[in-house]
Write a protein that holds these residues in place. Sequence first.
Motif, PDB file in Angstrom:
ATOM      1  N   GLU A   1      18.135  32.542 -38.722  1.00  0.00           N
ATOM      2  CA  GLU A   1      18.860  33.171 -37.626  1.00  0.00           C
ATOM      3  C   GLU A   1      18.661  32.470 -36.287  1.00  0.00           C
ATOM      4  OE1 GLU A   1      17.342  37.100 -37.862  1.00  0.00           O
ATOM      5  OE2 GLU A   1      18.869  37.799 -39.267  1.00  0.00           O
ATOM      6  N   GLU A   2      17.696  31.532 -36.216  1.00  0.00           N
ATOM      7  CA  GLU A   2      17.480  30.813 -34.970  1.00  0.00           C
ATOM      8  C   GLU A   2      18.530  29.720 -34.811  1.00  0.00           C
ATOM      9  OE1 GLU A   2      15.505  31.383 -32.468  1.00  0.00           O
ATOM     10  OE2 GLU A   2      14.629  33.140 -33.415  1.00  0.00           O
ATOM     11  N   PRO A   3      19.331  29.771 -33.752  1.00  0.00           N
ATOM     12  CA  PRO A   3      20.456  28.836 -33.633  1.00  0.00           C
ATOM     13  C   PRO A   3      20.048  27.382 -33.435  1.00  0.00           C
ATOM     14  CG  PRO A   3      20.186  30.128 -31.618  1.00  0.00           C
ATOM     15  CD  PRO A   3      19.272  30.723 -32.624  1.00  0.00           C
ATOM     16  N   ASP A   4      18.850  27.128 -32.894  1.00  0.00           N
ATOM     17  CA  ASP A   4      18.443  25.750 -32.623  1.00  0.00           C
ATOM     18  C   ASP A   4      17.778  25.070 -33.816  1.00  0.00           C
ATOM     19  OD1 ASP A   4      19.405  25.919 -30.052  1.00  0.00           O
ATOM     20  OD2 ASP A   4      17.498  26.570 -29.201  1.00  0.00           O
ATOM     21  N   LEU A   5      17.574  25.807 -34.898  1.00  0.00           N
ATOM     22  CA  LEU A   5      16.909  25.260 -36.080  1.00  0.00           C
ATOM     23  C   LEU A   5      17.958  24.842 -37.103  1.00  0.00           C
ATOM     24  CD1 LEU A   5      14.584  26.679 -34.595  1.00  0.00           C
ATOM     25  CD2 LEU A   5      13.714  27.427 -36.803  1.00  0.00           C
ATOM     26  N   ARG A   6      18.348  23.577 -37.044  1.00  0.00           N
ATOM     27  CA  ARG A   6      19.437  23.115 -37.903  1.00  0.00           C
ATOM     28  C   ARG A   6      18.922  22.541 -39.222  1.00  0.00           C
ATOM     29  NH1 ARG A   6      20.973  22.178 -32.614  1.00  0.00           N
ATOM     30  NH2 ARG A   6      22.986  23.113 -32.028  1.00  0.00           N
ATOM     31  N   ASP A   7      17.902  21.689 -39.167  1.00  0.00           N
ATOM     32  CA  ASP A   7      17.337  21.116 -40.388  1.00  0.00           C
ATOM     33  C   ASP A   7      16.278  22.077 -40.903  1.00  0.00           C
ATOM     34  OD1 ASP A   7      16.339  19.638 -42.430  1.00  0.00           O
ATOM     35  OD2 ASP A   7      15.762  17.896 -41.236  1.00  0.00           O
ATOM     36  N   THR A   8      16.714  23.121 -41.593  1.00  0.00           N
ATOM     37  CA  THR A   8      15.810  24.202 -41.989  1.00  0.00           C
ATOM     38  C   THR A   8      14.661  23.690 -42.847  1.00  0.00           C
ATOM     39  OG1 THR A   8      17.722  25.684 -42.009  1.00  0.00           O
ATOM     40  CG2 THR A   8      15.719  26.489 -43.034  1.00  0.00           C
ATOM     41  N   GLY A   9      14.915  22.735 -43.727  1.00  0.00           N
ATOM     42  CA  GLY A   9      13.869  22.213 -44.597  1.00  0.00           C
ATOM     43  C   GLY A   9      12.712  21.633 -43.812  1.00  0.00           C
ATOM     44  N   LEU A  10      13.013  20.886 -42.756  1.00  0.00           N
ATOM     45  CA  LEU A  10      11.962  20.281 -41.949  1.00  0.00           C
ATOM     46  C   LEU A  10      11.121  21.353 -41.259  1.00  0.00           C
ATOM     47  CD1 LEU A  10      10.549  17.910 -40.574  1.00  0.00           C
ATOM     48  CD2 LEU A  10      12.383  17.884 -38.869  1.00  0.00           C
ATOM     49  N   TYR A  11      11.788  22.362 -40.705  1.00  0.00           N
ATOM     50  CA  TYR A  11      11.044  23.410 -40.000  1.00  0.00           C
ATOM     51  C   TYR A  11      10.209  24.251 -40.961  1.00  0.00           C
ATOM     52  CZ  TYR A  11      13.969  22.124 -36.061  1.00  0.00           C
ATOM     53  OH  TYR A  11      14.580  21.419 -35.062  1.00  0.00           O
ATOM     54  N   LEU A  12      10.728  24.495 -42.152  1.00  0.00           N
ATOM     55  CA  LEU A  12       9.943  25.198 -43.169  1.00  0.00           C
ATOM     56  C   LEU A  12       8.697  24.405 -43.529  1.00  0.00           C
ATOM     57  CD1 LEU A  12      12.729  26.538 -45.565  1.00  0.00           C
ATOM     58  CD2 LEU A  12      11.072  27.929 -44.320  1.00  0.00           C
ATOM     59  N   SER A  13       8.825  23.092 -43.621  1.00  0.00           N
ATOM     60  CA  SER A  13       7.681  22.251 -43.963  1.00  0.00           C
ATOM     61  C   SER A  13       6.645  22.245 -42.850  1.00  0.00           C
ATOM     62  CB  SER A  13       8.149  20.818 -44.263  1.00  0.00           C
ATOM     63  OG  SER A  13       8.977  20.790 -45.410  1.00  0.00           O
ATOM     64  N   VAL A  14       7.086  22.248 -41.605  1.00  0.00           N
ATOM     65  CA  VAL A  14       6.145  22.306 -40.481  1.00  0.00           C
ATOM     66  C   VAL A  14       5.359  23.617 -40.528  1.00  0.00           C
ATOM     67  CG1 VAL A  14       5.952  22.466 -37.972  1.00  0.00           C
ATOM     68  CG2 VAL A  14       7.471  20.765 -38.992  1.00  0.00           C
ATOM     69  N   LEU A  15       6.054  24.726 -40.757  1.00  0.00           N
ATOM     70  CA  LEU A  15       5.374  26.020 -40.850  1.00  0.00           C
ATOM     71  C   LEU A  15       4.428  26.060 -42.047  1.00  0.00           C
ATOM     72  CD1 LEU A  15       8.371  28.371 -39.996  1.00  0.00           C
ATOM     73  CD2 LEU A  15       6.372  27.936 -38.557  1.00  0.00           C
ATOM     74  N   ALA A  16       4.841  25.453 -43.163  1.00  0.00           N
ATOM     75  CA  ALA A  16       3.978  25.407 -44.335  1.00  0.00           C
ATOM     76  C   ALA A  16       2.707  24.617 -44.046  1.00  0.00           C
ATOM     77  CB  ALA A  16       4.726  24.793 -45.511  1.00  0.00           C
ATOM     78  N   ALA A  17       2.842  23.531 -43.303  1.00  0.00           N
ATOM     79  CA  ALA A  17       1.668  22.731 -42.944  1.00  0.00           C
ATOM     80  C   ALA A  17       0.675  23.547 -42.121  1.00  0.00           C
ATOM     81  CB  ALA A  17       2.108  21.488 -42.166  1.00  0.00           C
ATOM     82  N   VAL A  18       1.187  24.293 -41.154  1.00  0.00           N
ATOM     83  CA  VAL A  18       0.306  25.120 -40.327  1.00  0.00           C
ATOM     84  C   VAL A  18      -0.326  26.231 -41.160  1.00  0.00           C
ATOM     85  CG1 VAL A  18       0.199  26.636 -38.308  1.00  0.00           C
ATOM     86  CG2 VAL A  18       1.633  24.585 -38.243  1.00  0.00           C
ATOM     87  N   ALA A  19       0.461  26.829 -42.065  1.00  0.00           N
ATOM     88  CA  ALA A  19      -0.065  27.888 -42.926  1.00  0.00           C
ATOM     89  C   ALA A  19      -1.164  27.379 -43.842  1.00  0.00           C
ATOM     90  CB  ALA A  19       1.066  28.498 -43.759  1.00  0.00           C
ATOM     91  N   GLU A  20      -1.134  26.088 -44.165  1.00  0.00           N
ATOM     92  CA  GLU A  20      -2.165  25.494 -45.020  1.00  0.00           C
ATOM     93  C   GLU A  20      -3.420  25.121 -44.243  1.00  0.00           C
ATOM     94  OE1 GLU A  20      -2.471  24.956 -48.199  1.00  0.00           O
ATOM     95  OE2 GLU A  20      -0.522  25.656 -48.900  1.00  0.00           O
TER      96      GLU A  20
ATOM     97  N   ALA B   1      11.323  36.727 -44.087  1.00  0.00           N
ATOM     98  CA  ALA B   1      10.736  35.535 -43.467  1.00  0.00           C
ATOM     99  C   ALA B   1      11.722  34.363 -43.481  1.00  0.00           C
ATOM    100  CB  ALA B   1       9.441  35.156 -44.174  1.00  0.00           C
ATOM    101  N   ARG B   2      12.483  34.238 -44.557  1.00  0.00           N
ATOM    102  CA  ARG B   2      13.487  33.172 -44.624  1.00  0.00           C
ATOM    103  C   ARG B   2      14.622  33.424 -43.638  1.00  0.00           C
ATOM    104  NH1 ARG B   2      14.838  30.939 -50.640  1.00  0.00           N
ATOM    105  NH2 ARG B   2      12.819  29.981 -51.077  1.00  0.00           N
ATOM    106  N   TYR B   3      15.030  34.658 -43.513  1.00  0.00           N
ATOM    107  CA  TYR B   3      16.132  34.977 -42.623  1.00  0.00           C
ATOM    108  C   TYR B   3      15.754  34.777 -41.159  1.00  0.00           C
ATOM    109  CZ  TYR B   3      18.564  37.021 -46.631  1.00  0.00           C
ATOM    110  OH  TYR B   3      19.193  37.211 -47.837  1.00  0.00           O
ATOM    111  N   LEU B   4      14.502  35.056 -40.823  1.00  0.00           N
ATOM    112  CA  LEU B   4      14.066  34.867 -39.438  1.00  0.00           C
ATOM    113  C   LEU B   4      14.265  33.422 -38.998  1.00  0.00           C
ATOM    114  CD1 LEU B   4      10.765  36.954 -39.216  1.00  0.00           C
ATOM    115  CD2 LEU B   4      12.890  37.374 -37.983  1.00  0.00           C
ATOM    116  N   LEU B   5      13.995  32.515 -39.904  1.00  0.00           N
ATOM    117  CA  LEU B   5      14.163  31.095 -39.589  1.00  0.00           C
ATOM    118  C   LEU B   5      15.649  30.745 -39.527  1.00  0.00           C
ATOM    119  CD1 LEU B   5      12.024  28.847 -39.156  1.00  0.00           C
ATOM    120  CD2 LEU B   5      12.565  28.056 -41.450  1.00  0.00           C
TER     121      LEU B   5
END
Length: 492
Positions: free
Chosen positions: A249-268, A243-247
């Motif tokens: 590997e996406e070339p347009d996702l540079r600030d990984t921490g921010l995108y992880l937090s967005v996904l965490a918010a949706v998961a909650e 799951a971490r690698y999928l994120l």
Amino acid sequence: MDKPVEMFDRDHEWSALSRFITDAQPGATLGVVSGRRRQGKTFLLDAACRAAGGFYFGATEATDVESLRRISAALTAHVRPATPYHFADWFEAVDALLALGAERPVPVVIDEFPYLARANPELPSVLQEAFRPLREQRTSSRARMLLCGSALSFMGKLLSGNAPLRGRSGLELIIRPLDHRLAARFWDITDPRLAMRVNAIVGGTPAYRREFARGDSPTGPEDFDDWVVRTVLNPETPLFREARYLLAEEPDLRDTGLYLSVLAAVAEGNGTRGGVAGYLERKATDIAHPINVLEDAGLLHRDADIFRDNRSTYRIAEPLIAFYHAIMRPVWDQLERPGSAGRVWQASRRRFTSNVLGPHYEQVCREWALHHADPDLIGGLPARVGHGVVHDAKARVGHEVDVAVIGIADGGRPPLLAIGEAKWNDTIGIAHIDRLRAIRDLIRNAGRYDTSETRLICFSGAGFNDKARAAAAADPDIRLVGLDTIYGTTPR
């Protein structure tokens, strides 16, 4: 082209590739194949090249000069010319690839095309010129060139709007994950309740069984917990960090921490933009860009509210990522310690059912209604299936509808074919049916949809009590759908 015997399903995709590759019309043609990682795109295209005697080139992250050197060497090994190829630029390379189809239709595959285009942004324009109508190198060739990539944000823009290749492609094939029925067959699971639980974790990605779990599938319902511990939660397996690698590997996702937090918010359970912004303690405008990027990458999916046009919710599109954020990420340090997986899973099972399995089951019910349900069961052919909230102005409350099936409008109001309630762990009773009746009345009073023939569908993973069965037997507008129907199996 004979499909390889070791290839599971993919009949539609193989048929589309076969028609494109074996098309006898003169002139070189271009196709685009895309899909999220681990879906078997490379296996499919490599098999097509082997079946038709074509050329396959897998690009890597490299400089433009190195990529030209690699494709020169690969084409030299394939053609075995008198003198080796040494391409000075991509114009030469593309013309040499087109020359492969001088005598017959032949597939020419460039896999991971986004790597090449990132190193040389002019490459799409080079292909645009190479496939220009009436160009001699194109008209004299019957090469069937296929560009493939996993970066969905890039591949989605390759043929859109004013992109150079707009209008040049004769095939646009998306390789999607296996649906819940095919996934159950692929994992060799015949028990529908077990199949749904496994699907809620690994979805329909083929590589997760063959390569990542090394063929390990639960032997039965009693083996499910042990299977989770020894595969997904085991730091020694590739599934553990996937799951971490999928994120990453996406070339347009540079600030990984921010995108992880967005996904965490949706998961909650924070499915709206406002909910995500509140979870991150930011303004809604600040999280618009990361949400859009995650959508383009195929990791987030936006579902419009069937009953309110100005409202939509987001869900995580990849089950393994939803599982990671709900179960693994909060206790990552514990899971990395050998021998902790069993204790963590024991404490997480209730959270798995409520935060992962329940929402996943609801989504599968919606997909079943759209793609698998007999039109006679749901009242007609669906044009759209979704979910939404019906507002009761008098009581000042909103009623959630898990499944709403909209039919094809025929000059008047769109027909609401069915509304449904989906409960994974609850036995459906008469109270659930009465609730759907009341919601149908509210929708009728709102006047947006034609509810004259709206059916009430109850989905349950735990079954139905006698009162619900009696109500369904007495009223043809009430339908009960169990897991056997969802999976198209014979009830036990």
